[in-house]
Design a protein around this motif. Structure first.
Motif, PDB file in Angstrom:
ATOM      1  N   ALA A 166      -7.455  -0.131  -2.430  1.00 51.49           N
ATOM      2  CA  ALA A 166      -6.813  -1.001  -1.639  1.00 51.49           C
ATOM      3  C   ALA A 166      -5.504  -1.696  -1.898  1.00 51.49           C
ATOM      4  O   ALA A 166      -4.737  -1.780  -0.878  1.00 51.49           O
ATOM      5  CB  ALA A 166      -7.868  -2.099  -1.126  1.00 51.49           C
ATOM      6  N   SER A 167      -5.579  -2.251  -3.023  1.00 47.53           N
ATOM      7  CA  SER A 167      -4.039  -2.922  -3.256  1.00 47.53           C
ATOM      8  C   SER A 167      -3.087  -1.934  -3.235  1.00 47.53           C
ATOM      9  O   SER A 167      -2.118  -2.546  -3.166  1.00 47.53           O
ATOM     10  CB  SER A 167      -4.412  -3.898  -4.756  1.00 47.53           C
ATOM     11  OG  SER A 167      -4.351  -2.905  -5.985  1.00 47.53           O
ATOM     12  N   GLN A 223       1.632  -3.247 -17.287  1.00 46.93           N
ATOM     13  CA  GLN A 223       2.520  -3.542 -16.223  1.00 46.93           C
ATOM     14  C   GLN A 223       3.803  -3.407 -16.665  1.00 46.93           C
ATOM     15  O   GLN A 223       5.129  -3.015 -16.174  1.00 46.93           O
ATOM     16  CB  GLN A 223       2.396  -4.771 -15.239  1.00 46.93           C
ATOM     17  CG  GLN A 223       3.210  -5.072 -14.203  1.00 46.93           C
ATOM     18  CD  GLN A 223       2.991  -3.548 -13.404  1.00 46.93           C
ATOM     19  OE1 GLN A 223       2.026  -3.574 -12.714  1.00 46.93           O
ATOM     20  NE2 GLN A 223       3.958  -3.099 -12.853  1.00 46.93           N
ATOM     21  N   ILE A 273     -11.896  -2.740   0.790  1.00 44.72           N
ATOM     22  CA  ILE A 273     -12.063  -4.074   0.461  1.00 44.72           C
ATOM     23  C   ILE A 273     -13.682  -4.436   0.613  1.00 44.72           C
ATOM     24  O   ILE A 273     -14.425  -4.957  -0.167  1.00 44.72           O
ATOM     25  CB  ILE A 273     -11.399  -5.189   0.832  1.00 44.72           C
ATOM     26  CG1 ILE A 273      -9.650  -4.908   0.266  1.00 44.72           C
ATOM     27  CG2 ILE A 273     -11.638  -6.542   0.652  1.00 44.72           C
ATOM     28  CD1 ILE A 273      -8.660  -5.680   0.860  1.00 44.72           C
ATOM     29  N   GLU A 322       1.354 -10.506  -6.020  1.00 45.07           N
ATOM     30  CA  GLU A 322       2.045  -9.696  -5.159  1.00 45.07           C
ATOM     31  C   GLU A 322       2.927 -10.729  -4.236  1.00 45.07           C
ATOM     32  O   GLU A 322       3.934 -10.085  -4.032  1.00 45.07           O
ATOM     33  CB  GLU A 322       1.197  -8.697  -4.151  1.00 45.07           C
ATOM     34  CG  GLU A 322       1.978  -7.703  -3.405  1.00 45.07           C
ATOM     35  CD  GLU A 322       2.165  -6.494  -4.397  1.00 45.07           C
ATOM     36  OE1 GLU A 322       2.130  -6.603  -5.478  1.00 45.07           O
ATOM     37  OE2 GLU A 322       2.800  -5.542  -3.582  1.00 45.07           O
ATOM     38  N   THR A 326      -1.258  -7.837 -11.612  1.00 45.71           N
ATOM     39  CA  THR A 326      -1.921  -6.261 -12.351  1.00 45.71           C
ATOM     40  C   THR A 326      -2.957  -6.807 -13.555  1.00 45.71           C
ATOM     41  O   THR A 326      -3.950  -6.339 -13.358  1.00 45.71           O
ATOM     42  CB  THR A 326      -0.873  -5.849 -13.121  1.00 45.71           C
ATOM     43  OG1 THR A 326       0.331  -5.576 -12.254  1.00 45.71           O
ATOM     44  CG2 THR A 326      -1.289  -4.578 -13.624  1.00 45.71           C
ATOM     45  N   ILE A 375     -11.206  -1.548  -4.759  1.00 42.79           N
ATOM     46  CA  ILE A 375     -10.252  -2.706  -4.498  1.00 42.79           C
ATOM     47  C   ILE A 375      -8.832  -2.526  -5.097  1.00 42.79           C
ATOM     48  O   ILE A 375      -7.968  -2.762  -4.562  1.00 42.79           O
ATOM     49  CB  ILE A 375     -10.698  -4.130  -5.203  1.00 42.79           C
ATOM     50  CG1 ILE A 375     -10.127  -5.270  -4.347  1.00 42.79           C
ATOM     51  CG2 ILE A 375     -10.491  -4.432  -6.709  1.00 42.79           C
ATOM     52  CD1 ILE A 375     -10.843  -6.343  -4.082  1.00 42.79           C
ATOM     53  N   MET A 383      -4.693 -11.094  -7.474  1.00 37.62           N
ATOM     54  CA  MET A 383      -3.779  -9.989  -7.181  1.00 37.62           C
ATOM     55  C   MET A 383      -2.795 -10.040  -6.004  1.00 37.62           C
ATOM     56  O   MET A 383      -1.501 -10.214  -6.260  1.00 37.62           O
ATOM     57  CB  MET A 383      -4.521  -8.900  -6.686  1.00 37.62           C
ATOM     58  CG  MET A 383      -5.161  -8.460  -8.061  1.00 37.62           C
ATOM     59  SD  MET A 383      -6.660  -7.229  -7.592  1.00 37.62           S
ATOM     60  CE  MET A 383      -5.776  -5.847  -7.150  1.00 37.62           C
ATOM     61  N   ALA A 384      -3.319 -10.962  -4.918  1.00 38.07           N
ATOM     62  CA  ALA A 384      -2.486 -11.240  -3.687  1.00 38.07           C
ATOM     63  C   ALA A 384      -1.484 -12.469  -4.059  1.00 38.07           C
ATOM     64  O   ALA A 384      -0.443 -12.196  -3.525  1.00 38.07           O
ATOM     65  CB  ALA A 384      -3.465 -11.711  -2.649  1.00 38.07           C
ATOM     66  N   GLY A 402      -9.361 -10.817  -6.768  1.00 37.68           N
ATOM     67  CA  GLY A 402      -8.485 -10.313  -5.825  1.00 37.68           C
ATOM     68  C   GLY A 402      -7.685 -11.478  -5.478  1.00 37.68           C
ATOM     69  O   GLY A 402      -6.437 -11.011  -4.894  1.00 37.68           O
ATOM     70  N   ARG A 419       3.339   8.460  -4.394  1.00 34.39           N
ATOM     71  CA  ARG A 419       2.682   7.873  -5.360  1.00 34.39           C
ATOM     72  C   ARG A 419       1.873   9.156  -6.124  1.00 34.39           C
ATOM     73  O   ARG A 419       1.045   9.898  -5.442  1.00 34.39           O
ATOM     74  CB  ARG A 419       1.254   6.906  -4.914  1.00 34.39           C
ATOM     75  CG  ARG A 419       0.571   6.214  -6.132  1.00 34.39           C
ATOM     76  CD  ARG A 419      -0.186   5.107  -5.477  1.00 34.39           C
ATOM     77  NE  ARG A 419       0.557   3.815  -5.283  1.00 34.39           N
ATOM     78  CZ  ARG A 419       1.054   2.954  -6.041  1.00 34.39           C
ATOM     79  NH1 ARG A 419       1.028   3.150  -7.487  1.00 34.39           N
ATOM     80  NH2 ARG A 419       1.685   2.082  -5.869  1.00 34.39           N
ATOM     81  N   LYS A 459       6.980   9.073  -8.474  1.00 32.64           N
ATOM     82  CA  LYS A 459       6.620   8.021  -7.712  1.00 32.64           C
ATOM     83  C   LYS A 459       8.096   7.661  -7.007  1.00 32.64           C
ATOM     84  O   LYS A 459       9.071   7.760  -7.545  1.00 32.64           O
ATOM     85  CB  LYS A 459       6.188   6.903  -8.517  1.00 32.64           C
ATOM     86  CG  LYS A 459       5.694   5.542  -8.145  1.00 32.64           C
ATOM     87  CD  LYS A 459       4.710   4.788  -8.861  1.00 32.64           C
ATOM     88  CE  LYS A 459       5.286   4.184  -9.899  1.00 32.64           C
ATOM     89  NZ  LYS A 459       4.578   3.282 -10.596  1.00 32.64           N
ATOM     90  N   LEU A 467       4.026  -2.740   1.288  1.00 31.82           N
ATOM     91  CA  LEU A 467       5.032  -3.748   1.162  1.00 31.82           C
ATOM     92  C   LEU A 467       6.306  -3.217   0.189  1.00 31.82           C
ATOM     93  O   LEU A 467       7.433  -3.545   0.619  1.00 31.82           O
ATOM     94  CB  LEU A 467       4.569  -4.911  -0.053  1.00 31.82           C
ATOM     95  CG  LEU A 467       3.688  -5.652   0.882  1.00 31.82           C
ATOM     96  CD1 LEU A 467       2.495  -6.408  -0.473  1.00 31.82           C
ATOM     97  CD2 LEU A 467       3.978  -6.769   1.676  1.00 31.82           C
ATOM     98  N   ASP A 487       0.213  -2.316  -1.653  1.00 37.49           N
ATOM     99  CA  ASP A 487       1.393  -2.573  -2.225  1.00 37.49           C
ATOM    100  C   ASP A 487       2.319  -1.418  -1.620  1.00 37.49           C
ATOM    101  O   ASP A 487       3.787  -1.651  -1.584  1.00 37.49           O
ATOM    102  CB  ASP A 487       1.321  -2.098  -3.725  1.00 37.49           C
ATOM    103  CG  ASP A 487       2.472  -1.984  -4.550  1.00 37.49           C
ATOM    104  OD1 ASP A 487       2.965  -3.339  -4.756  1.00 37.49           O
ATOM    105  OD2 ASP A 487       2.999  -1.185  -4.989  1.00 37.49           O
TER     106      ASP A 487
HETATM  107  C1  FPP Z   1       1.495  -2.617  -8.226  1.00 34.51           C
HETATM  108  O1  FPP Z   1       2.711  -3.099  -8.460  1.00 34.51           O
HETATM  109  C2  FPP Z   1       0.618  -3.676  -7.219  1.00 34.51           C
HETATM  110  C3  FPP Z   1      -0.256  -4.369  -7.695  1.00 34.51           C
HETATM  111  C4  FPP Z   1      -0.686  -4.171  -9.371  1.00 34.51           C
HETATM  112  C5  FPP Z   1      -1.052  -5.449  -7.158  1.00 34.51           C
HETATM  113  C6  FPP Z   1      -0.860  -5.335  -5.573  1.00 34.51           C
HETATM  114  C7  FPP Z   1      -1.742  -6.131  -4.722  1.00 34.51           C
HETATM  115  C8  FPP Z   1      -1.800  -6.384  -3.466  1.00 34.51           C
HETATM  116  C9  FPP Z   1      -0.933  -5.743  -2.560  1.00 34.51           C
HETATM  117  C10 FPP Z   1      -2.421  -7.689  -3.182  1.00 34.51           C
HETATM  118  C11 FPP Z   1      -3.779  -7.277  -2.379  1.00 34.51           C
HETATM  119  C12 FPP Z   1      -5.093  -7.477  -2.968  1.00 34.51           C
HETATM  120  C13 FPP Z   1      -6.401  -7.067  -2.838  1.00 34.51           C
HETATM  121  C14 FPP Z   1      -7.426  -7.772  -3.397  1.00 34.51           C
HETATM  122  C15 FPP Z   1      -6.422  -5.879  -1.998  1.00 34.51           C
HETATM  123  P1  FPP Z   1       4.092  -2.195  -8.479  1.00 34.51           P
HETATM  124  O2  FPP Z   1       4.778  -2.114  -7.189  1.00 34.51           O
HETATM  125  O3  FPP Z   1       4.836  -2.799  -9.452  1.00 34.51           O
HETATM  126  O4  FPP Z   1       3.623  -0.927  -9.268  1.00 34.51           O
HETATM  127  P2  FPP Z   1       3.457   0.678  -8.593  1.00 34.51           P
HETATM  128  O5  FPP Z   1       4.685   1.198  -9.550  1.00 34.51           O
HETATM  129  O6  FPP Z   1       2.292   1.128  -9.171  1.00 34.51           O
HETATM  130  O7  FPP Z   1       3.896   0.655  -7.230  1.00 34.51           O
END
Ligand code: FPP
Ligand code: MG
Length: 292
Positions: free
Chosen positions: A76-77, A204, A113, A142, A167, A73, A138-139, A135, A90, A219, A84, A81
């Motif tokens: 997947a997130s 985080q 998922i 985000e 996170t 999971i 987290m959504a 989950g 990465r 990154k 988005l 992410d």
């Molecule tokens: C990283 O943030 C992102 C997360 C910790 C959470 C992402 C959650 C989702 C996209 C919701 C989806 C949910 C599920 C259950 C699949 P960041 O951009 O600050 O960290 P990064 O530097 O690692 O990109």
């Protein structure tokens, strides 16, 4: 410290390889999932689950599928992410959507998922609910992140709400689920959940801090969320903002250690302490290396 040599980490890596191996070759799913699983770091969250479970008296084997479902999971997130954030790299590897395109990346997220639900369903109601709630949080987190970025918010309350949901929720669930799998009582589970919350929040803050100081050259994203330093910088000099951020991280980390410290001494407890430092304050960049 080499987490990759720990038996917890080796077990998860093996379970991941076996999982990818079993994916049908009829579509490009296997390739996309393999790409994601290869670029996904140190397995901190599932290792925390396995350690918590061991501390509460369970064997690795009993908790391994739960640990794998946490890793899936989480993967997947990260796919979502990266979509988005319009992430390009990465951990030094091109993101899934950059290599395979958005539809394939989204579907790989769906696949991961779904597999994680299949795995977790064997553990019963409490574990399943803990997992499902993480989950959803987290959504939500985000969604808050997207919103904060859009309105260019530098509000500290909103920042903490966002990172706890996006996170810390999965860290908290990992630790709590490990305790549940071992049959721990609600009081013990709550302690592990709180431990994971503190650790995940500190994690985080440091992750954002690394992005802020541009120390992470493996990154790359187009959208970068504000960090705690950005928030403090509104009212103080850069060096002071960094020091204040470090103090918050150290405070959270010491609270996390304290919560689990009363469990009997063991190798697993030592490792839980080690991974807590490793994922947080050990990564905090030196002042002077920053790009402000
Ligand atoms: C990283 O943030 C992102 C997360 C910790 C959470 C992402 C959650 C989702 C996209 C919701 C989806 C949910 C599920 C259950 C699949 P960041 O951009 O600050 O960290 P990064 O530097 O690692 O990109
Ligand atoms: Mg991101």
């Amino acid at each position: 410290m080499d987490i990759e040599k720990w038996d917890e980490c080796r077990s998860i890596n093996k379970a991941l390889i076996d999982f990818v191996e079993e994916i049908d070759n009829g579509s490009n799913m296997k390739k996309v999932v393999a790409h994601i699983c290869q670029s996904c770091g140190k397995k901190t969250r599932p290792v925390i689950l396995l350690l918590s479970s061991r501390i509460c008296g369970s064997k690795i084997g009993n908790a391994l599928d739960a640990a794998l479902s946490i890793e899936l999971i989480h993967s997947a997130s990260l796919i979502h992410d990266d979509l988005l954030d319009r992430g390009i790299l990465r951990r030094g590897t091109k993101t899934a959507h950059e290599v395979y395109g958005t539809p394939a990346a989204m579907l790989a997220g769906d696949y991961l998922i779904s597999k994680s639900i299949e795995l977790i369903s064997a553990y019963g109601k409490e574990v399943g609910m803990e997992f499902g709630r993480a989950g959803m949080e987290m959504a939500e987190g985000e969604a808050m992140d997207v919103d904060l970025l859009e309105k260019n918010s530098n509000n500290i309350v909103e920042y903490f709400n966002c990172i706890e949901k996006k996170t810390a929720s999965l860290f908290a669930a990992s630790a709590a689920m490990g305790a549940y799998v071992a049959g721990a009582d609600e009081d013990t589970v709550s302690k592990f959940r709180l431990f994971g919350n503190k650790l995940g929040t500190a994690y985080q803050i440091v992750d954002d801090m690394l992005e802020y100081t541009s120390k992470v050259n493996n990154k790359e994203s187009i959208q970068i969320s504000p960090s705690l330093v950005d928030i403090y910088r509104q009212d103080m000099a850069d060096s002071k903002a960094i020091e204040k951020t470090r103090e918050i991280v150290e405070q959270l980390v010491s609270e996390a250690h304290e919560i689990v410290d009363h469990f009997p001494p063991s190798q697993s407890l030592n490792r839980l302490h080690e991974i807590t430092n490793y994922a947080t304050k050990d990564l905090f960049p030196e002042v002077g290396t920053r790009k402000c």
